[in-house]
Motif scaffolding. Structure first.
Motif, PDB file in Angstrom:
ATOM      1  N   THR A   1       0.829  -1.209   0.000  1.00  0.00           N
ATOM      2  CA  THR A   1       0.000   0.000   0.000  1.00  0.00           C
ATOM      3  C   THR A   1       0.862   1.259   0.000  1.00  0.00           C
ATOM      4  OG1 THR A   1      -1.700  -1.192   1.239  1.00  0.00           O
ATOM      5  CG2 THR A   1      -1.868   1.202   1.198  1.00  0.00           C
ATOM      6  N   ALA A   2       1.979   1.204   0.701  1.00  0.00           N
ATOM      7  CA  ALA A   2       2.887   2.358   0.714  1.00  0.00           C
ATOM      8  C   ALA A   2       3.444   2.625  -0.679  1.00  0.00           C
ATOM      9  CB  ALA A   2       4.022   2.113   1.710  1.00  0.00           C
TER      10      ALA A   2
ATOM     11  N   GLY B   1      11.358   1.515   3.056  1.00  0.00           N
ATOM     12  CA  GLY B   1      10.887   0.483   3.971  1.00  0.00           C
ATOM     13  C   GLY B   1       9.605   0.848   4.683  1.00  0.00           C
ATOM     14  N   ALA B   2       8.962   1.947   4.274  1.00  0.00           N
ATOM     15  CA  ALA B   2       7.727   2.376   4.920  1.00  0.00           C
ATOM     16  C   ALA B   2       6.614   1.370   4.671  1.00  0.00           C
ATOM     17  CB  ALA B   2       7.317   3.751   4.390  1.00  0.00           C
ATOM     18  N   SER B   3       5.674   1.319   5.596  1.00  0.00           N
ATOM     19  CA  SER B   3       4.566   0.374   5.480  1.00  0.00           C
ATOM     20  C   SER B   3       3.349   0.945   6.188  1.00  0.00           C
ATOM     21  CB  SER B   3       4.938  -0.974   6.105  1.00  0.00           C
ATOM     22  OG  SER B   3       5.211  -0.820   7.490  1.00  0.00           O
TER      23      SER B   3
ATOM     24  N   ILE C   1      11.338   5.255  -4.495  1.00  0.00           N
ATOM     25  CA  ILE C   1      11.803   5.910  -3.264  1.00  0.00           C
ATOM     26  C   ILE C   1      11.122   5.301  -2.044  1.00  0.00           C
ATOM     27  CG2 ILE C   1      11.832   8.093  -1.995  1.00  0.00           C
ATOM     28  CD1 ILE C   1      12.007   9.519  -4.723  1.00  0.00           C
ATOM     29  N   VAL C   2       9.812   5.090  -2.144  1.00  0.00           N
ATOM     30  CA  VAL C   2       9.073   4.508  -1.021  1.00  0.00           C
ATOM     31  C   VAL C   2       9.512   3.075  -0.764  1.00  0.00           C
ATOM     32  CG1 VAL C   2       6.790   3.777  -0.244  1.00  0.00           C
ATOM     33  CG2 VAL C   2       7.081   6.016  -1.321  1.00  0.00           C
TER      34      VAL C   2
ATOM     35  N   LEU D   1      11.082   9.550   4.395  1.00  0.00           N
ATOM     36  CA  LEU D   1      11.408   9.242   3.004  1.00  0.00           C
ATOM     37  C   LEU D   1      10.141   8.871   2.225  1.00  0.00           C
ATOM     38  CD1 LEU D   1      13.768   9.150   1.082  1.00  0.00           C
ATOM     39  CD2 LEU D   1      14.147   6.746   1.713  1.00  0.00           C
ATOM     40  N   PHE D   2       9.191   8.241   2.909  1.00  0.00           N
ATOM     41  CA  PHE D   2       7.905   7.922   2.293  1.00  0.00           C
ATOM     42  C   PHE D   2       7.198   9.212   1.857  1.00  0.00           C
ATOM     43  CE2 PHE D   2       3.318   7.915   3.219  1.00  0.00           C
ATOM     44  CZ  PHE D   2       2.865   7.035   2.241  1.00  0.00           C
TER      45      PHE D   2
END
Length: 617
Positions: free
Chosen positions: A323-324, A398-400, A393-394, A422-423
Motif C-alpha cells: 500500500t505504501a 521500507g515504509a509500510s 523511493i518509497v 522518506l515515504f
C-alpha cells in the motif's frame, strides 16, 4: 400490451406459482429463482408478445421485457401471492475469463468494507501518531477506547467477510456470521491461548488465531452456500427454514476448524512468503513497478485483485509495504490533473480538472484518469513515470501501512514509523513531478486546439434547437461499445442499440426534448421519448437495482415534460462504486426497429450535450 394476460402466461410457463421461490426485477427484466428449472417452457415464453429474450444467469431465470417491466411486475404480484425480493448481484459466467471471475469475486466481497476500513485506518494512524508524539500513552483510557474503535473491524474481519461473502455467494448471511462468530467464541480463543489439546469426536483440531484472517472464512462460506442449496432442495418446505440453518451450523463450524482453518492459514503463509520474496529481492524495483503499473490496473479494473494481498500482509506481518508503494501512483494522477488545470485556459476543462484533482488527493483517481489524464494521453504516462519514481523511493524507505486505508492525504498517518520521512518525500515528489511534467510537456497545442473547437461546437449544439434525429449525451465520461458492458442483455443489444458511458460526474441530463415515459422505482433507470418519437433507456450502473434507490436522486417523474440539457437527476459515483457496483451506464434506443439504423461516433470521451447517437430514418 395486456399485462394481466402476459403475467398469467409467464407464471404458467415457469411451472406455476408453487415453482417460484422468489421474484424480483430490474429496469428491463424479471428475475426468477425457481425450485425446478425443468418445468420451464422456455420456447413458449420466447413466443409471448412483449418478451424480448430469456436466459439463465447465476441460478436465476430471467425474462427480458424492456422498460415496461415495472407494470408487468406489479401485475404479477397482484396475480400471485408472491412478495418482491431484492435480487442478488449476478453476472454471466459464460463469457467471463478466469481473471475476470476472480476480480469480480474479490471486489464483491471486499469493496463493501472499504469505506469502513478507510475510516478505521485513518483513526488508527492518528492514534499511532499521537502515541509517537507523546500526546497519548497506550495505558490512557482515551487510547484504549479509540483503539478498540479503530481495531475492532480488523480483529473481527472474518465476521465482516462472512457477511459480504454470503451476499456474494447467495448464502444466508446470519448463518454465515454465526459460523464466523464461532471462531471467536471465548472457549475456542481460550483453548488457543492456553495451547490446549482439542479433538472433535477423536479428530484432532489444529487451533489457530483467526483475528484479521481472510482466506479460511471465505472458503467456509463458499462451501456453506453450496451446501445450503442442497439442503433447501432436500428438506420439505415446512421444516427447511429451521433444519437448514441447524445442519449448516452443525457441519460447517467443525469443518471450518478442522479443514478450512488449516488450509487457509497455510495459503496465507505461502502468499506472505511469496510477497516477501519479491519485495526483499529488490524493494526499489518492486516500488518502481508498483508505482508505474498501479493506475494501469485501475483502468482495467483488476486492481481489486490486490486487496487480499494487502490484508494478508497485515495479518501475517502486522504491516503492509505494498500500500505504501502504490500511494505515489495515486497522488501522481492528482498532480497530473492539477497540471492540466493550471495549464489549460478552457473553463470546461478546468471544471473537470479541479474536482478530479481533489478526488485524487483523497485516493479516488477514476475522475482524473477518465476525465483528464487519459483524455490528453501524455499526462497519464507522465503520472505513471512520476509514480514509478515515487514508488521506488518509497520501496527503498521500507515504509509500510499499519492498517488498511484508501491511500490519500487523509491516510498518511497510517504509514507513520520506519521510513516515514522518506515515504512522504516519495509521495510528494511523485505529485509535483506529475504536476510540473504535465504543465510543461503534457498538453500539445494541436490537441488542445482540437479540444477547444470540439467543445465550442458542442456548446453551440446544446444552445440551439437540436436536430430531431440526434440523441445528445446525458452524461460526462468515457464512451465504450455495448459489447464491453458486463451485462448480457445490454451487450447483446437485446433491449436496443446504443453505447455505454463510464461517468465521471454524477449528473444526468435530458438527451433531447420530450417526455419522461418511465422512472424506475429505485431511480437508477429512466425511459424517455423525444418529440420526434425516439425512445431512449438510460440505465445508471450495472445491477444497481440492488441499491434500492440509495445514492440516486431523480428530479423528474413519469409524464413530465423535459427540455434537452435539463437535469434529470443526481447520483453518487463514489457511493455506488464503494458498494462494489459498476457505474458503466448504457444509453440505448429501445424502438430502433422503427428506424433504418442507429449510428454512434468514434469519440472515446463525451461531455453532457455532445452528439452521442444519430438515428437514420
Amino acid at each position: 400490451m395486456d399485462y394481466e394476460q402476459l403475467a398469467k402466461d409467464i407464471v404458467s410457463h415457469v411451472g406455476g406459482e408453487d415453482n417460484i421461490i422468489s421474484l424480483s426485477h430490474c429496469t428491463t427484466r424479471l428475475r426468477f429463482k425457481l425450485k425446478n428449472n425443468d418445468l420451464i417452457h422456455k420456447v413458449d415464453i420466447t413466443k409471448l408478445p412483449g418478451v424480448i429474450q430469456v436466459m439463465f444467469i447465476a441460478g436465476q431465470f430471467q425474462i427480458v421485457v424492456g422498460t415496461e417491466v415495472n407494470d408487468l411486475y406489479r401485475e404479477m404480484l397482484k396475480l400471485t401471492k408472491l412478495e418482491g425480493h431484492a435480487s442478488q448481484k449476478s453476472k454471466s459466467d459464460e463469457k467471463e475469463s478466469l481473471l475476470n471471475k476472480a476480480v469480480d469475486l474479490i471486489s464483491g466481497i471486499f469493496t463493501p468494507l472499504l469505506g469502513a476500513m478507510a475510516g478505521a485506518g485513518i483513526l488508527k494512524g492518528c492514534l499511532i501518531l499521537a502515541v509517537s508524539l507523546g500526546m497519548l500513552t497506550e495505558a490512557d483510557g482515551a487510547y484504549v477506547i479509540l483503539h478498540a474503535a479503530a481495531d475492532s473491524l480488523f480483529y473481527f474481519l472474518p465476521i465482516h467477510l462472512a457477511f459480504t461473502a454470503a451476499r456474494k455467494f447467495e448464502a444466508e448471511p446470519h448463518v454465515a456470521v454465526a459460523i464466523a462468530g464461532a471462531l471467536f467464541y471465548p472457549d475456542i480463543v481460550d483453548a488457543y491461548n492456553l495451547e490446549l489439546d482439542m479433538s472433535f469426536f477423536g479428530i484432532p483440531v489444529v487451533l489457530m488465531k483467526y483475528a484479521t484472517s481472510v482466506i479460511p472464512i471465505i472458503l467456509a462460506i463458499y462451501v456453506t452456500s453450496k451446501l445450503e442449496l442442497v439442503l433447501n432442495n432436500l428438506y420439505p418446505k415446512t421444516i427447511k427454514r429451521f433444519f437448514t440453518p441447524l445442519t449448516l451450523l452443525a457441519i460447517m463450524v467443525p469443518l471450518t476448524l478442522l479443514v478450512f482453518g488449516p488450509i487457509g492459514n497455510t495459503a496465507s503463509e505461502w502468499l506472505g512468503v511469496g510477497y516477501s520474496y519479491v519485495y526483499d529481492s529488490s524493494a526499489l524495483v518492486a516500488g518502481a513497478l508498483s508505482g508505474f503499473f498501479w493506475q494501469v490496473l485501475v483502468i482495467f479494473g483488476i486492481h481489486w485483485g490486490i486487496v487480499p494481498i494487502t490484508l494478508n500482509n497485515l495479518s501475517q506481518f502486522g504491516q503492509d509495504t505494498f500500500t505504501a508503494m502504490i500511494t505515489p501512483a495515486i497522488l501522481a494522477q492528482a498532480g497530473a490533473a492539477l497540471g492540466v488545470w493550471l495549464k489549460t485556459k478552457q473553463k470546461r476543462v478546468k471544471a473537470i480538472a479541479a474536482p478530479a484533482t481533489i478526488a485524487g488527493l483523497f485516493g479516488v483517481t477514476e475522475p482524473a484518469i477518465y476525465g483528464i489524464t487519459l483524455r490528453f494521453k501524455k499526462p497519464f504516462f507522465i503520472a505513471c513515470m512520476a509514480g514509478a519514481i515515487g514508488g521506488a523511493i518509497v520501496g527503498v524507505s521500507g515504509a509500510s501501512s499499519k492498517s488498511v486505508g484508501l491511500p490519500g492525504i487523509t491516510t498518511l498517518p497510517v504509514f507513520f514509523g520506519e521510513g516515514f520521512v522518506l515515504f512522504l518525500f516519495g509521495v510528494f515528489i511523485a505529485f509535483f513531478l506529475a504536476m510540473i511534467g504535465t504543465y510543461f510537456f503534457g498538453l500539445e497545442e494541436q490537441i488542445e486546439h482540437d479540444m477547444v473547437v470540439e467543445m465550442e461546437d458542442h456548446s453551440e449544439t446544446v444552445n440551439k434547437q437540436v436536430d430531431d434525429s440526434i440523441v445528445l449525451s446525458p452524461l460526462t465520461g468515457a464512451v465504450i461499445s455495448l459489447e464491453y458492458v458486463n451485462d448480457d442483455v445490454f451487450s447483446s443489444e437485446a433491449v436496443g442499440p446504443g453505447v455505454a458511458i463510464i461517468p465521471i460526474e454524477g449528473y444526468l441530463h435530458a438527451p433531447f426534448s420530450g417526455t419522461v415515459t418511465s422512472v424506475f422505482p429505485t431511480n437508477h433507470g429512466i425511459g424517455l421519448t423525444s418529440d420526434a418519437g425516439i425512445e431512449v433507456l438510460i440505465h445508471i450502473g450495472i445491477d444497481t437495482v440492488q441499491l434500492e434507490g440509495k445514492f440516486f436522486d431523480m428530479k423528474v417523474k413519469h409524464g413530465d415534460r423535459v427540455e434537452h440539457g435539463q437535469i434529470l437527476g443526481l447520483f453518487d459515483i463514489e457511493g455506488i462504486t464503494g458498494e462494489g457496483f459498476d457505474v458503466t451506464s448504457p444509453v440505448v434506443i429501445t424502438n430502433a426497429y422503427e428506424y433504418l439504423d442507429v449510428m454512434s461516433g468514434d469519440e472515446e470521451n463525451t461531455t453532457i450535450g455532445d452528439r452521442l447517437l444519430t438515428v437514420i430514418k
